[in-house]
Design an enzyme around this catalytic site. Structure first.
Site, PDB file in Angstrom:
ATOM      1  CB  CYS A  50      57.931 -26.727  32.045  1.00  0.00           C
ATOM      2  SG  CYS A  50      57.620 -25.798  33.530  1.00  0.00           S
ATOM      3  CG  HIS A  98      73.520 -21.471  37.506  1.00  0.00           C
ATOM      4  ND1 HIS A  98      72.693 -20.480  37.021  1.00  0.00           N
ATOM      5  CD2 HIS A  98      73.041 -22.647  37.004  1.00  0.00           C
ATOM      6  CE1 HIS A  98      71.749 -21.022  36.260  1.00  0.00           C
ATOM      7  NE2 HIS A  98      71.937 -22.342  36.228  1.00  0.00           N
TER       8      HIS A  98
END
Lengths: 337, 256
Positions: A50, A98
């Site tokens: 989300c 990352h």
């Protein structure tokens, strides 16, 4: 072979942009297959939650791969040029750093949250099932899972609870241990009550009693929680049975008074009673905590605990970043050089 | 030899406490390492009891240092033999300093006495059973008291809303500590009851005050258990009563 990552998250893009890129879990494999069909793209994993959508690619050339992916996204999703401006790009070693940061919860809206691990595992599995992963992406993701384990065990980034619901559950577990035998009573049928109750239920609490001035609302919430509605004038008799009380009514005065609670202490055999008062003004007379077996927490003390946990997690970021760098130092990942 | 072995046991539990403390500070679990340190110390202490027992030709409970050595051993033994319901998180870590204290006192000049030079001419099996079961029960009671102390700590933190710190985070839940403490108490009362029955068979003159302290402690523990399971008691009162009765019952040991 070179690794690249393109993506957007809650920091780089508002929800109206993020939803344009969102991919349902069922379509993650299909999306990765489409990417692998592009020129320059050799391997692909699509992650979508989300708060983020990210594309991890193994390409013949980073620049060419990025350009191809952007063009594909623009065309397949019907995006305007401005939507692509929200994308961030990582190349080579930055990709591994990352992904390790993302999986460790360092890049999450709730710092240190652990739900992301499962979401990334699902995404990786979907791509693996679709046969869009290969040497570079397999090594990239396996290392990220390994680093997350190190971060979880060697730092305290995932320690403590940062939401009202989770703090309440942690406290209840500190009093009762396993919540499987714990019975819960909700006084008030508001949203916060429901959230806290659901957190307790998700951690094993079995019986829930709901009482409210409006009996219909109590019935409605009890049905949602698969509990039992109780008339408001009967709450005192229910306290005899329960271990946890969550109160959040709109009453301008204390609903649970010390002298009323005193009448049921003996019937409860002085078992520990954990009380959470989420209401403002408070529903539970603060003096009930004078009783040895009563552990009363109001909304301020619970929010304060959540804030403390958040601050503690922020203090851990530096350690996590160092750990990730160290872990990647000796890691063998194709496509990061 | 027994002195060196007791010293070895002491060093083991001190090291266990130190490494346990470091683990607690870093947020790691101490369970397995506490178990290992206590197991090693328990074996070493078993050798001490064997050496002194062989020299005496009886259970080595005739000197203050022997009582303390035996008590330290029974505390470790009880901890190691208890199941997971009794042996809760950090209990081993808290057990080690108490064991260290008992061993340290037993080694102090003036307290320590060397093993017997001659074996006892006559040994009363009832007296042996009475004394050894009593000391074993004290080991159980000490462990129960440690659980009560841990309860008091966690109860204080929860009441004062001081919920940070590695110790609080890792300690067992409040209800588990109460349950553990009570179950240990029941086990100890059973052992004391058997020890008392054995004591009544002993055919030697006994210390009357010591006997009365023993009887009062036994009745108090039994009363505490009955009241807790019938009428109910706030957990803090159970913990405080447990500690109070244990403190009183220690008077009996000092009179041995």
């Amino acid at each position: 072979m070179k690794l690249v990552c393109l993506g957007l998250n809650h920091k780089s893009a508002p929800v109206e942009v993020r939803e344009l890129f969102a991919v349902s879990n069922k379509k993650l494999g299909e999306a990765a297959t489409q990417l692998c069909a592009l020129n320059e793209v050799l391997e692909a994993v699509v992650v979508s939650t989300c708060n983020r959508t990210e594309y991890y690619l193994a390409t013949t050339s980073p620049e060419a791969g990025i350009a191809t992916l952007k063009a594909h996204l623009q065309q397949s999703l019907g995006l305007e040029e401005s939507a692509l401006e929200h994308l961030y790009i990582f190349k080579l070693r930055e990709v591994a750093v990352h992904l390790a940061s993302v999986i460790s919860g360092l890049d999450s809206m709730v710092l240190g949250e652990t739900e992301i691990v499962g979401q990334i595992r699902t995404a990786y599995q979907a791509s693996s099932d679709a046969k869009t992963t290969g040497k570079a992406t397999n090594q990239l993701f396996q290392n990220a899972f390994r680093i997350n384990k190190a971060v979880r065990t060697q730092t305290q980034i995932q320690m403590g609870s940062t939401s009202v619901g989770n703090v309440a559950v942690d406290l209840a577990e500190k009093v009762f241990g396993n919540l499987e035998k714990s019975k819960v009573m909700l006084i008030g049928a508001g949203e916060t009550c429901r959230i806290v109750a659901q957190s307790l239920l998700s951690r094993g609490a079995k019986s829930v009693f709901v009482t409210n001035r409006s009996y219909d609302k109590a019935v409605e919430l009890a049905e949602k929680l698969e509990g039992e509605a109780v008339r408001f004038d009967e709450w005192l008799s229910i306290i005899e049975k329960v271990d946890i009380v969550i109160s959040s009514t709109g009453a301008p005065y204390a609903v649970i008074k010390k002298d009323e609670l005193a009448t049921v202490r003996g019937k409860r055999k002085y078992r520990p009673l954990f009380m959470i008062d989420i209401a403002v003004p408070r529903d539970i007379d603060p003096n009930v905590s004078d009783f040895d077996e009563v552990y009363l927490y109001d909304i301020d003390s619970i929010e304060q605990l959540a804030e403390m946990a958040k601050e503690k997690r922020v203090q851990q970021i530096k350690d996590c970043v160092t750990l990730i760098e160290n872990e990647l130092e000796g890691a063998k990942i194709e496509g990061i050089k | 030899m027994d002195r060196w072995l007791t010293l070895l046991s002491l060093v083991l539990v001190v090291l266990g406490t130190y490494f346990g403390y470091r683990k607690v500070r870093s947020g790691s679990s101490t369970g397995a390492s506490s178990f290992q340190w206590l197991l090693a110390a328990c074996i070493s202490q078993y050798l001490v009891i064997s050496i002194r027992g062989k020299a005496l030709g009886a259970c080595p409970l005739h000197e203050t240092s022997e009582l303390l050595m035996f008590l330290a051993w029974s505390l470790m033994l009880v901890y190691l033999l208890m199941g997971s319901v009794y042996r809760v998180s950090l209990m081993g870590f808290f057990t080690m300093p108490f064991t260290a204290l008992l061993l340290l006192i037993s080694l102090l000049p003036g307290v320590y006495t060397p093993p017997a030079v001659e074996r006892l001419a006559e040994v009363d099996p009832w007296l042996e059973a009475h004394a050894s079961l009593y000391i074993l029960a004290y080991g159980v009671l000490l462990l129960s008291s440690i659980a009560s102390l841990m309860f008091l700590f966690i109860n204080h933190q929860l009441k004062q809303k001081r919920l940070n710190g590695a110790l609080f985070t890792q300690m067992a839940p409040l209800s588990t500590l109460v349950t553990s403490s009570l179950r240990l108490l029941i086990f100890a009362v059973i052992l004391i009851t058997i020890a008392m029955v054995a004591g009544y068979q002993v055919d030697v003159e006994q210390h009357e005050l010591k006997n009365w302290i023993g009887r009062i402690s036994w009745i108090s523990y039994l009363g505490l258990i009955i009241v807790t399971y019938t009428r109910g008691l706030p957990p803090i009162k159970i913990a405080l009563s447990n500690l109070l009765i244990f403190g009183f019952s220690l008077l009996a040991i000092s009179l041995v």
